[in-house]
Write a protein that holds these residues in place. Structure first.
Motif, PDB file in Angstrom:
ATOM      1  N   LEU A 139       0.828  -1.206   0.000  1.00  0.00           N
ATOM      2  CA  LEU A 139       0.000   0.000   0.000  1.00  0.00           C
ATOM      3  C   LEU A 139       0.862   1.256   0.000  1.00  0.00           C
ATOM      4  O   LEU A 139       0.615   2.200  -0.772  1.00  0.00           O
ATOM      5  N   TYR A 140       1.866   1.297   0.845  1.00  0.00           N
ATOM      6  CA  TYR A 140       2.759   2.458   0.894  1.00  0.00           C
ATOM      7  C   TYR A 140       3.529   2.598  -0.422  1.00  0.00           C
ATOM      8  O   TYR A 140       3.813   3.716  -0.875  1.00  0.00           O
ATOM      9  N   TYR A 141       3.881   1.459  -1.043  1.00  0.00           N
ATOM     10  CA  TYR A 141       4.598   1.483  -2.317  1.00  0.00           C
ATOM     11  C   TYR A 141       3.737   2.126  -3.404  1.00  0.00           C
ATOM     12  O   TYR A 141       4.209   2.981  -4.172  1.00  0.00           O
ATOM     13  N   ILE A 142       2.453   1.758  -3.469  1.00  0.00           N
ATOM     14  CA  ILE A 142       1.552   2.317  -4.483  1.00  0.00           C
ATOM     15  C   ILE A 142       1.332   3.804  -4.251  1.00  0.00           C
ATOM     16  O   ILE A 142       1.412   4.625  -5.177  1.00  0.00           O
ATOM     17  N   VAL A 143       1.064   4.177  -2.997  1.00  0.00           N
ATOM     18  CA  VAL A 143       0.853   5.597  -2.685  1.00  0.00           C
ATOM     19  C   VAL A 143       2.124   6.394  -2.962  1.00  0.00           C
ATOM     20  O   VAL A 143       2.082   7.530  -3.462  1.00  0.00           O
ATOM     21  N   GLY A 144       3.280   5.807  -2.656  1.00  0.00           N
ATOM     22  CA  GLY A 144       4.549   6.477  -2.945  1.00  0.00           C
ATOM     23  C   GLY A 144       4.746   6.687  -4.433  1.00  0.00           C
ATOM     24  O   GLY A 144       5.258   7.726  -4.867  1.00  0.00           O
ATOM     25  N   GLY A 145       4.319   5.690  -5.249  1.00  0.00           N
ATOM     26  CA  GLY A 145       4.410   5.844  -6.695  1.00  0.00           C
ATOM     27  C   GLY A 145       3.524   6.968  -7.205  1.00  0.00           C
ATOM     28  O   GLY A 145       3.928   7.739  -8.091  1.00  0.00           O
ATOM     29  N   VAL A 146       2.316   7.074  -6.637  1.00  0.00           N
ATOM     30  CA  VAL A 146       1.413   8.167  -7.023  1.00  0.00           C
ATOM     31  C   VAL A 146       2.024   9.508  -6.641  1.00  0.00           C
ATOM     32  O   VAL A 146       1.993  10.479  -7.422  1.00  0.00           O
ATOM     33  N   THR A 147       2.590   9.595  -5.448  1.00  0.00           N
ATOM     34  CA  THR A 147       3.226  10.848  -5.000  1.00  0.00           C
ATOM     35  C   THR A 147       4.380  11.233  -5.911  1.00  0.00           C
ATOM     36  O   THR A 147       4.532  12.403  -6.282  1.00  0.00           O
TER      37      THR A 147
END
Length: 524
Positions: A230-238
């Motif tokens: 989850l943090y990886y996906i949100v980090g990619g969006v950021t």
């Protein structure tokens, strides 16, 4: 797997791993197929007939390929080279000459004499090229050194840079904007416009390398591995939201972005165009396989280096266990001679010093020549013959095709020492020791058979630290390349050790960091 099936599989596996005949057969089949397809009619019967005919014609070539290693060891260097040149260089032209002379005897499916000549030369040239690559390039020692020298300059950064320049040059050359720009200028100006355009394309897309580093070093290694998907996906969006507008503003500084549209920021939407965010997000998604590959390489390299270090440590400890055992035996030999005040004592001391020199110095090396190991065994047997009071019949037969073959030291002495310890020394009457060492095409077979006193047979079955060390060393040195079998009877004991030449890793190994460079670090 049933034993007959396994034996068949082992033979097939050995053929493909140790013989080059199948490579030449593949090239031969491909050329015959091409010749058939170029002829009329291109039918299966004609193809098979052509295969059979040319197989008979080139039978000497296939014979040479199959027996090349044995011929090379039995013939002198220049005789072997002359035979090689005749088989691959002269023989096809000789066949073509025969086709020219005996025009009427050529089978119908091969065609005219001209077709036969072309076929013989085509097959001969292909086999010559195959032999040149296999025997003249791959087997030469300069190739690994050349590969090592070139490899240091072919880092991932250099490779990516080369492909980036090529991609930029192709994209500029194929665009309609470039064609219109050079329509009314001379060639010199056209070349200048081309290279200026290529430079701008490279500079526009260079920041994506920084985005890849962010993806690899931070998003994957930190967020994904430490905090989860989850943090990886949100980090990619950021990262996409932060990178896209900044990079779009940077890209619009270049004239070609605004005039040629070489980046999405040059489109109608400008800096906050949705195409900019889609392009950054797509880059992150499509770079995931590259990131996974780099991580796999890094972890594989680490694991392999740790395993190699562990193996080297274990081998060193095993050799240290072998050496004291040998010293105790040889010192007992010398002690027995000194008590008897034998006249051969000085020669024996000199011989013993040679044995000790071999164990102390040569045994430290990873590999020694097979001839050295054989001489060591013969010297050891000579010492044993001197000290034995029994009527011992000791024979040692040696048959080596390649005495210069490199093998790990002190492999066979353990079996010989056990034969003396459990068979010869306890004997009160006649006893025997039969040793045979055979080497054919890199494969070694060592056979040891000795008499055994009935009361000592149980000790032979149980073995000892020597045999345990031998099994452990073989597991480390020949993980899939050896087999050892024993035959225990009431009055004799036999053991056979087979070493396959393809089971020992190459001697001149490159370090893993040279073969598999630290790709992720070099991308910085």
């Amino acid at each position: 797997m049933l034993p007959p099936i396994k034996k068949t599989y082992d033979r097939v596996e050995s053929f493909f791993l140790k013989s080059d005949l199948w490579i030449f057969a593949t090239v031969f089949t491909a050329i015959c197929l091409i010749l058939t397809l170029e002829s009329e009619p291109a039918s299966l019967p004609n193809f098979l007939a052509r295969m059979i005919s040319y197989s008979v014609i080139f039978l000497p070539t296939f014979w040479f390929v199959q027996l090349r290693a044995r011929l090379k060891s039995q013939m002198s260097k220049w005789s072997f080279r002359g035979l090689w040149i005749f088989i691959f260089g002269i023989y096809p032209w000789f066949l073509a000459l025969l086709a020219e002379i005996f025009m009427e005897g050529i089978p119908e499916f091969i065609g005219s004499a001209n077709d036969a000549i072309i076929g013989a030369l085509a097959i001969g040239t292909s086999l010559l090229g195959t032999a040149t690559v296999l025997h003249g390039v791959i087997e030469n020692s300069w190739l690994p050194n050349l590969r090592k020298r070139i490899g240091r300059y072919l880092s991932p950064t250099v490779i990516i840079g080369i492909f980036s320049v090529l991609a930029a040059m192709i994209s500029v050359a194929e665009t309609e904007h470039y064609d219109r720009s050079i329509r009314y200028v001379n060639e010199f100006v056209a070349v200048g416009i081309f290279f200026v355009a290529v430079l701008q394309v490279l500079l526009v897309y260079l920041p994506y390398l920084a985005l890849f580093q962010i993806h690899h070093k931070f998003l994957y290694r930190k967020l994904f591995q430490q905090r989860g998907l989850l943090y990886y996906i949100v980090g990619g969006v950021t990262a996409t939201l932060a990178f896209a507008p900044v990079h779009a503003a940077y890209a619009r500084l270049f004239p070609l972005v605004r005039s040629w549209g070489i980046h999405t920021s040059g489109f109608e939407g400008g800096i906050i165009a949705p195409e900019n965010f889609a392009m950054a997000a797509g880059f992150l998604i499509f770079s995931i396989p590259v990131v996974l590959l780099l991580e796999w390489v890094r972890k594989t390299r680490t694991i392999t280096l740790l395993e190699k270090e562990k193996t080297d440590t274990e081998l060193s400890l095993l050799k240290q266990q072998v050496n004291p055992h040998f010293f105790f035996n040889t010192l007992n030999n010398l002690y027995s001679l000194s008590l008897k005040q034998a006249p051969e004592t000085p020669d024996t001391v000199l011989q013993l010093s040679e044995l000790m020199r071999y164990v102390i110095y040569r045994a430290k090396e990873e590999r020694v020549e097979l001839r050295e190991e054989v001489k060591y065994l013969k010297d050891y047997l000579d010492l044993q013959r001197i000290r034995l009071y029994q009527d011992a019949d000791i024979e040692f037969a040696v048959d080596m095709e390649n005495p210069d073959l490199k093998i790990p030291p002190l492999l066979f002495i353990i079996l010989v020492e056990n034969a003396f310890k459990h068979g010869i020394e306890p004997a009160v009457g006649e006893c025997f020791l039969e040793l045979k060492l055979t080497e054919i095409n890199g494969d070694i077979s060592f056979y040891c058979r000795n008499s055994v006193e009935p009361e000592a047979s149980q000790k032979v079955r149980s073995g000892g630290i020597g045999l345990e060390n031998l099994h452990r060393r073989l597991d480390l040195l020949y993980p899939d390349g050896y087999d050892i079998s024993t035959d225990t009877r009431p009055d004799e004991y036999a053991v056979r050790l087979n070493l396959r030449g393809d089971g020992l890793p190459p001697h001149e190994e490159l370090r893993l960091e040279e073969l598999v460079p630290n790709l992720d670090e070099q991308l910085l």
